[in-house]
Design an enzyme around this catalytic site. Sequence first.
Site, mmCIF file in Angstrom:
data_model
loop_
_atom_site.group_PDB
_atom_site.id
_atom_site.type_symbol
_atom_site.label_atom_id
_atom_site.label_comp_id
_atom_site.label_asym_id
_atom_site.label_seq_id
_atom_site.Cartn_x
_atom_site.Cartn_y
_atom_site.Cartn_z
ATOM 1 N N ASP A 142 37.780 41.894 52.883
ATOM 2 C CA ASP A 142 38.073 42.027 51.055
ATOM 3 C C ASP A 142 38.175 40.458 50.988
ATOM 4 O O ASP A 142 39.092 39.983 51.772
ATOM 5 C CB ASP A 142 39.136 42.806 51.169
ATOM 6 C CG ASP A 142 38.594 44.261 50.953
ATOM 7 O OD1 ASP A 142 37.628 44.531 50.514
ATOM 8 O OD2 ASP A 142 39.298 45.031 51.083
ATOM 9 N N THR B 202 39.502 42.222 22.394
ATOM 10 C CA THR B 202 39.007 40.810 22.042
ATOM 11 C C THR B 202 38.886 40.010 23.110
ATOM 12 O O THR B 202 38.022 38.864 22.695
ATOM 13 C CB THR B 202 40.290 40.434 21.062
ATOM 14 O OG1 THR B 202 41.407 40.172 21.903
ATOM 15 C CG2 THR B 202 40.579 40.916 19.994
ATOM 16 N N ARG B 203 39.349 40.378 24.273
ATOM 17 C CA ARG B 203 38.970 39.521 25.494
ATOM 18 C C ARG B 203 39.516 38.126 25.366
ATOM 19 O O ARG B 203 38.630 37.210 25.858
ATOM 20 C CB ARG B 203 37.603 39.651 25.833
ATOM 21 C CG ARG B 203 37.058 41.089 26.269
ATOM 22 C CD ARG B 203 35.675 41.134 26.675
ATOM 23 N NE ARG B 203 35.205 40.371 27.653
ATOM 24 C CZ ARG B 203 33.939 39.974 27.827
ATOM 25 N NH1 ARG B 203 33.156 40.191 26.706
ATOM 26 N NH2 ARG B 203 33.472 39.159 28.791
ATOM 27 N N MET B 204 40.472 37.806 24.520
ATOM 28 C CA MET B 204 41.090 36.611 24.583
ATOM 29 C C MET B 204 42.835 36.707 24.083
ATOM 30 O O MET B 204 43.005 37.818 23.895
ATOM 31 C CB MET B 204 40.517 35.875 23.586
ATOM 32 C CG MET B 204 40.590 36.312 22.082
ATOM 33 S SD MET B 204 39.680 35.334 20.921
ATOM 34 C CE MET B 204 38.136 36.288 20.380
ATOM 35 N N SER B 205 43.237 35.554 24.478
ATOM 36 C CA SER B 205 44.676 35.671 24.304
ATOM 37 C C SER B 205 45.177 34.261 23.620
ATOM 38 O O SER B 205 44.108 33.260 23.513
ATOM 39 C CB SER B 205 45.648 36.044 25.416
ATOM 40 O OG SER B 205 45.401 34.753 26.261
ATOM 41 N N SER C 125 44.028 41.208 24.984
ATOM 42 C CA SER C 125 43.531 42.922 24.761
ATOM 43 C C SER C 125 42.339 43.030 25.157
ATOM 44 O O SER C 125 41.275 42.064 25.107
ATOM 45 C CB SER C 125 43.812 43.036 23.269
ATOM 46 O OG SER C 125 42.593 42.969 22.682
#
Lengths: 568, 674
Positions: B302, B375-378, B372
């Site tokens: 892995d 939105t796939r951003m912070s 989140s």
Amino acid sequence: MTWRIILEVSFFAAVLTALAVPLGLYMAKVFEGERTLLSPLLRPIEGAIYRLAGVNPYAEMSWTRYLGFLLLFNFWGLLVGYLLLRWQNHLPLNPLHLPGVPGALAFNTIVSFVTNTNWQAYSGETTMSYFSQMFVLAVQNFLSAATGLAGAVALARAFARKEKKTLGNVWVDLTRSVLYILLPISVVVALVLVSQGVVQTFHPPVKAVTLEGREQTIPLGPVASQEVIKLLGTNGGGFFNANSAHPFENPNPFTNFVEAMLIIILPAALCFTFGRMIRNMRQGWVIYGVMMFLFLVGAFACCWFEAQGNPLFSRLGFSSGPNLEGKEWRFGAIDSALFAAVTTAVSCGAVDSLHDSFTPLGGLVPLANMLTGEVIFGGIGSGLYGMIAYALLTVFLAGLMVGRSPEFLGKKIEKREVKLSLAVVLVPAFLVLFLSALAVILPAGREGITAAGPHGLSQVLYAFASTANNNGSAFGGLKADLPFYLWTTALAMLLGRFLPLAAVLALAGSLVEKKTIPPSPGTFPTTGWLFAVLLVGVIVIVGALTFFPGLALGPILEQLLLSRGRLF
Amino acid sequence: MARRKVNLWEPKLLIQAVKEAFKKLDPRQMARNPVMFCVEVGAAYTTAVALGEAFSRAPEASFTGQIALWLWFTVLFANFAEALAEGRGKAQAESLRATRQEAMAKLITPEGIKVVPATQLRKGDVVLVEAGDLIPGDGEVIEGIASVDESAITGESAPVIRESGGDRSAVIGGTRVLSDWIKVRIAADPGSSFLDRMIALVEGAKRQKTPNEIALTLLLAALTLIFLLVTVTLVPYSLRYGVLPSIAVLASLFVCLAPTTIGGLLPAIGIAGMNRLLEKNVLAMSGRAVEAAGDVDVLLLDKTGTITLGNRVAVEFIPVGDATETEVADKAQLASLSDETPEGRSIVALAKKYGFRGRDLADKSVEFVPFSARTRMSGVNIGNRRIRKGAAKAIIQWVQDQGGEIPPDLEPKVEAIAKAGGTPLVVAEDKRVIGVIHLKDMLKGGIKERFAQLRAMGIRTIMVTGDNPLTAQAIAQEAGVDDFIAEATPEAKLARVKEEQAAGHLVAMTGDGTNDAPALAQADVGLAMNVGTMAAKEAANMVDLDSNPTKLIEIVEVGKQLLMTRGALTTFSIANDVAKYFAIIPAIFAHAWPELRVLDVMRLSSPENAVLSAVIFNALIIIALIPIAIKGVSFRPAPASVILRRNLLIYGLGGLVLPFVGIKFIDLILHLVR
């Protein structure tokens, strides 16, 4: 003298190698059913044989079927041969009106020829009719050689194939062995031998008057036709009692060279047949190299000790010439010693001199050649499969040292393979130890020993080494026609031949079903010099460890006593 | 966690092993080892003869007695080696087991909760474990969620979450629940849990021989048989000359020829292999698995945790448009201040190198915007300024929605990072795209060299990752693995294992999830992580208590070392025989055939001393080799041909020469003593 030995032995080895490689490749083609030079001539005959016998040449066989048919084939050969020998007085081609061969002797003889041993407890010229020679003994010379070839070829296929169940068709392998390999060489070389003075006639023995006015019977017969297969098939059973020492079998140094070459050519070529069939010529060369090395050591040693002659003579003030006792003047000490090394390294057993009369250490070489289990080229087919069994054990013993569970040519060596390889290697050793101990302790056996002291032990050891390893050469001296020896040697020959053969086919059956692990840098390398050294080491150590006491008390002690002036 | 190494020569273990060595003289136990069984029979017979001679006051009684004594020592030394290896294994296992002795369990029965000793639990029982309780046995959480302290087993001090369903449902007996409660279904009867199984593997009576060990035993038995015949046939051979070798001499010859060195040490080698795994906190479920580990030539590893550190790290700030590098660092750090993920922390850390440290945002009107999935951003809102970081697509969409321009050099820079195996994060402030953060998978230190060594040993490594093929290829190249499976699913793993096996390879892999179970079971060596599910652990044939996938490489090395030790000592043992022959054969016939003294190349002081020296050497060599048997031969990763050459020189040639020296030395001492 030393230089002559080196020159002669090296020349022999060079010619052998030059012939063995192309012949080996040709044989691989034959067994793989590819087209060869002889195909246009022989294909129709081959097809006709299959149609006549009702054999489907494309039917593949599992190891049990392959072995079963092979054993059945040999059993019928044994039975028919036995009956023909017993009843030869009722059969044609018997100009001397010889009686039927007595039961025990007939059994011993037919076992001897079926097992490719050709141990002879009789004199050919006074026991066997021409019919028996040609239709019993010569036929078995072909068939026993073909049996050995079939065993080796089946084992080669086991390595070449992966995750399969079958090993080929035994009838096809037997037929092709005889038709494409043994017969063509026999026909051609027989003519060469005839041109040199080997006789080929149905004429009964002729009477001649010698210069002293005495009458002498000169035995004749269809010798040349039988001579080639006797050598080529590593059989060794001479037409005459004197075997290849007889001028009608082996007239001159040239035929002597040809005959020695005939003995060794097929077992040597088989290394390359194997290499080609497993698509790994390097492996073929390594096996050939190991066999050649062990052969050369023996050949040099034997020639050297015979060339030295008897140390007692030089002590008495005579010039110490080579040891010529029991040798033909026309061959001399070196040619005879080389022939002895060849015929015992290869499990042939044809002789052109009396091994009994060799110097003790010169005589040790033929003995040691046989005691290593007839793997130094060895019998036709059986030498190769014996050597492969040794290779498997070597890989198993030392292969763990690289940190992988052992494998040979990509096939994992597990419990079953170890067991079967051990059977191939140890059954003959077991027979030699057990039967020779029996012979020296039982009165029936002791009766046959004609020499005192260590030489007597050598006689017995030699007899069982020769029979259990299917060599057939005689040391001389031992009364081999006593009932005790007739039965014990027959037992040694039968078990020494068929137990290893059965084990080899079982081994092939087990290997053919295995996966082939692709090679990597982590794989135990079996194609390098390191493996070759290891293999030599295992053969020598296993042989030495098993027979050291016997050899120490036999030939080694005899040599030590000889140097103190005690003879036997 | 600290390796539980047990000192080899610890007095307690030694005394225990001596006692066990005598107990093992029981012929029923000895019969498991054909070589040593034959030696024991020889010793007993010689003892009987010695006693007979002593009663009849025969002069040779003393010699026979000494031989008998040393033959017994040979057997005892071999037993001692086995007992010592067993003792170490048990001591190691004991220290693991100690944690789980006195636990009481709250068994849930139809009548309510009953408190019973943990040892009475059966497979399928359901127990309640509350905060502060020890979990009474290995099992699976069927209800509830709890934080569990597993440091007793794994050494990892941070508590782990265990909950029903999913991949985190397995619990281990002996660990402690710290908070909340769980209901656990017990997975095994007492005595058959992993640890108990492992202990059974090292204990003599129950120990199953492995396939290779069985084959080797067979070979040694065959050699023993042929040497027995060699010895027996010596009687008729010598009777020919009117010599009858004494029983003592014959027994000595036989014992010296029989492969006693390897025969005596074989069980110890196998047990020691298991012990070495235990030292590494790996539980093997069978000896066969340890052996298979040596044969493995393909490793499925892995990516995360084995090849890479597991977290991506920011390595570079790349400005786009008219922005500067420092500006990117500044905005990226602001956007990440509240980001507690390892990636976020690494961005803050990298920006500190640009001098942005100790920011105090308390007085400003700051609002953090967490990541989140939608939105796939912070990012962060400071007053009117809105700073965001996130995946390229998401940020581009966000900027365009506000009517911002996308600088033309953004796309090539993003793509370059992805091609290099990194993860690009784009930083923007309001309508303006500022730059790109290069997040990179960090390789574990020394992993590349490790793979090079493995390749030299003929082992291929295949990286398994959920990354896309582009990223996977870049990391594969950097780490130097031979191949990779990108966007791997458990099914893809299983398919690859089968494919490699069909091509003749032996495959090892690690796994922890339930859906890894089929592949773990299919692999020749399946190493389950202790934190993994019960299903994964049941399917695997080894469990790593430390849950460290890199262990797989060490396990392969242990397997190889085990096989190597076996091979080296076998070769040594057989090569030894040559010298012993040269000692004994001339001695037997010294009187009848003084000529054979030529073979006495060691020039030993007397025939009696010669035989005795050989027997003493044969016994002492077993003791001398115990450390090698237990610790294993020295192992360095190298191609087979190199390893073979080295071991052959040490153990082959050494085995040939050493006994000549040893026997001569013992003979000199005997000569002085007498």
